[in-house]
Write a protein that holds these residues in place. Sequence first.
Motif, short mmCIF file in Angstrom:
data_model
loop_
_atom_site.label_atom_id
_atom_site.label_comp_id
_atom_site.label_asym_id
_atom_site.label_seq_id
_atom_site.Cartn_x
_atom_site.Cartn_y
_atom_site.Cartn_z
N LEU A 57 -2.93 7.71 5.77
CA LEU A 57 -3.21 6.43 5.24
C LEU A 57 -1.67 5.98 4.95
O LEU A 57 -1.40 4.90 5.52
N THR A 58 -0.76 6.59 4.40
CA THR A 58 0.44 6.12 4.04
C THR A 58 1.36 5.65 5.40
O THR A 58 1.47 4.61 5.85
N ARG A 59 1.06 6.65 6.43
CA ARG A 59 1.61 6.28 7.95
C ARG A 59 1.06 5.18 8.55
O ARG A 59 1.85 4.33 9.06
N SER A 60 -0.31 5.27 8.55
CA SER A 60 -0.78 4.05 9.13
C SER A 60 -0.45 2.46 8.44
O SER A 60 -0.34 1.59 9.40
N LEU A 61 -0.49 2.53 7.21
CA LEU A 61 0.19 1.44 6.45
C LEU A 61 1.56 0.96 7.01
O LEU A 61 1.83 -0.17 7.17
N GLY A 66 1.06 -1.10 -0.10
CA GLY A 66 0.09 0.06 -0.09
C GLY A 66 0.64 1.43 -0.12
O GLY A 66 0.32 2.20 -0.74
N PRO A 67 1.79 1.54 0.75
CA PRO A 67 2.55 2.72 1.01
C PRO A 67 3.14 3.17 -0.57
O PRO A 67 3.60 4.33 -0.69
N ALA A 68 3.26 2.11 -1.22
CA ALA A 68 3.81 2.36 -2.61
C ALA A 68 2.80 3.25 -3.51
O ALA A 68 3.06 3.71 -4.53
N LEU A 69 1.55 2.63 -3.13
CA LEU A 69 0.59 3.24 -4.02
C LEU A 69 -0.22 4.21 -3.78
O LEU A 69 -0.90 4.89 -4.43
N THR A 70 0.09 4.95 -2.47
CA THR A 70 -1.07 6.11 -1.97
C THR A 70 -0.35 7.17 -2.69
O THR A 70 -1.08 8.38 -2.63
N GLY A 71 0.99 7.34 -3.38
CA GLY A 71 1.29 8.53 -3.87
C GLY A 71 2.05 9.39 -2.73
O GLY A 71 2.59 10.66 -3.29
N HIS A 72 2.17 9.06 -1.71
CA HIS A 72 2.83 9.94 -0.79
C HIS A 72 4.00 9.05 -0.10
O HIS A 72 3.63 7.95 0.32
N ALA A 73 5.23 9.74 0.09
CA ALA A 73 6.19 8.98 0.82
C ALA A 73 5.62 9.00 2.36
O ALA A 73 5.11 10.06 2.81
N PRO A 74 6.06 8.18 3.24
CA PRO A 74 5.35 8.40 4.90
C PRO A 74 5.93 9.33 5.43
O PRO A 74 5.40 9.80 6.51
N ASP A 75 7.28 9.71 4.97
CA ASP A 75 7.89 10.95 5.83
C ASP A 75 7.83 12.35 5.11
O ASP A 75 8.91 13.06 5.46
N ARG A 76 7.07 12.15 4.09
CA ARG A 76 6.93 13.51 3.54
C ARG A 76 6.18 14.40 4.15
O ARG A 76 4.87 14.27 4.47
#
Lengths: 364, 307
Positions: free
Chosen positions: A156-160, A38-48
């Motif tokens: 979302l990215t961070r939760s994943l 998932g984190p690769a698909l959300t379009g945001h880096a988790p620490d962006r």
Amino acid sequence: MSGQGGPGRQFLGRLVRERGAITALVVLTLLAAACLVGPALTGHAPDRFYPDLRQLPAGLTPQPDAAHLTPALNRIAFRMRARVVAADRVGDNLRLVLAADQPIDRRSLVYLPRSDLFGPAVVAANEDDGRRLTLEVAVKRLRFLLGTDIHGRDLLTRSLVAGRISLAVGLTATAVALLIGVTYGAVAGFAGGAVDAAMMRVVDALYALPFVFFVIKLLVFFRASLVLMLLAIAAVEWLDMARIVRAQTLSLRERDFVRAARALGLPAAGIIRRHVVPNTLGPVAVAATLLVPRVILLESFLSFLGLGVQEPETSWGVLIAEGARAIEAAPHMLAAPATFLIATLVCLNLLGDGLTDALDPRAG
Amino acid sequence: MIGLVLRRLGQGVPTLLAVVAVSFFLMRLAPGGPFDLERPLSPAAMENLRKVYGLDRPLIVQFGSYLASLIRGDLGPSFSFRDMTVAGLIGRGLPVSATLGVLALAVSCCLGIGLGCAAALRRGGWIDRAIGLSAALTLSLPSFVVAPLLQIAFGLTLRWLPLSGWEDGDPRHLVLPVATLALPQVGALARLTRASLGEVLRTQPIRTMRAFGLPPGRVVRHALRGALLPVVAYLGPLAAALLTGSVVVETIFGLPGIGRYFVEGALNRDYTLVMGVVLLVAALVIVLNLAADLACAWLDPRLRTDA
């Protein structure tokens, strides 16, 4: 044990009839897959960080919306030593008119793409010796399905990403507890007699220890770290497993196939590995399934107290702690990670219940 | 019976000793000390402080003197709370934690066992399924999620109850913490009661009673006696956990209980305070487990002989 198929087939049949357990298994698989890819698909880096888009609520609207556009523009214009005269949205583009007392330095236009909200700027018109610029700027369309946190990071990215850590901790600590508990229980049960009595007295004594307090103390005194937390949780949770395996082993020890193996002169370690441990796997699997949610809960509890997973790593407990702190201003910050955590725990518990029922020949 | 109690209490002594030893040496091996402040003290002052509290002596001597004072019933002075003894701090915190614990225990017993019985008697019915599902849900609801949600709902939105604080045990301040503590235990106890009562109801003696036409109420009373065994065994450690305070609940609701003192003590390297709390909890666990075993023996005569 009548009916078609062996015990294994029957077990599968009963498990399929436990609709709750199957649903839970499907949901869990989806959750784990989402955390992995998932984190690769959300379009945001988790620490962006998106400094202009802090604490956005959950929603489908593309960002920046009108409410966030103006303050962001004003701030960029200020850094360019200019004023926003007009900003009109034309489709995906923005027609931006800037004015200043001095000619505007064209190099400062890089502030626009640097802000994460805009694309590169093209000068469409230049009036008043560069004191009044008309720009064509592409506006990004970012989506934050579950909103953003206090630093403007995608929840979302961070939760994943947090889910990866939480699930990994849950599985690893359970595996370690399993390893210790099964070995200890099998050895105690197989040895029997005084060795068994002594080994189980140790377990009884350990049961009386205030474990949560011990884990907290360990983590506080020796700097919280992921490895230490894993060890601490595993050290707490192997006791049940040891008891279950020992009870099973005690009865297995007297079975004919184990006696035969002994009579054939197999070494004790070999008998335990080949004949005892595989036969205890049913109840052990159930206990392990129910142990994973307990470990995840313990991990999030420790992380919530700031003793578990540390920044920049994150876990559901860390995110929940952040959400609980910001609960008045941004309840969605608690809702997102809490939903993931609770869904996982409910599914694991349902799965464990289903396995228990399916393994119990008396039921159904 | 008395012999059993004495023997079990005797067995508790080595356990407590192990707790003391492990805690003591773990804490001392960890880096940092109780007098590490943000502004470091001068070496001379540090030396003096260490001398006053006896921290300059060899570790094994310190351990010996701690044990000696422990036998006299002295838990020592607190390092971080000025002019307070550890016993005094525990005396302050324990009533808070114990009040919450007793109330939470009572609530979860009444609701949990009651709901579990209802589910077992109507096995497979809608009430059973509803209870089963909500039990699985409450078991999976972490207290650190429930507590902020309760605060939002009843404290901020409805404004029925205060958000946090203790106020000398004002009942209105107790509702939310007790609810948070009791909620998961209601689920756990309901599941346990349902499973064990369901099993007992299928046994021969109960079937016979039914066949003889005993009123259902009487049958359930008989069945419950046997079915409560695992529940009571579970209540022992549960009571110990609830009475000694929940770190999370006390932190979120700002209650001055044992759990709060423990965390603060650990963060400040307050050796004696941490030791005191760990010892108290360990002793309570031992005593309450014994109480649970005795209750089991009272419920089931078969357990009286071999214990």
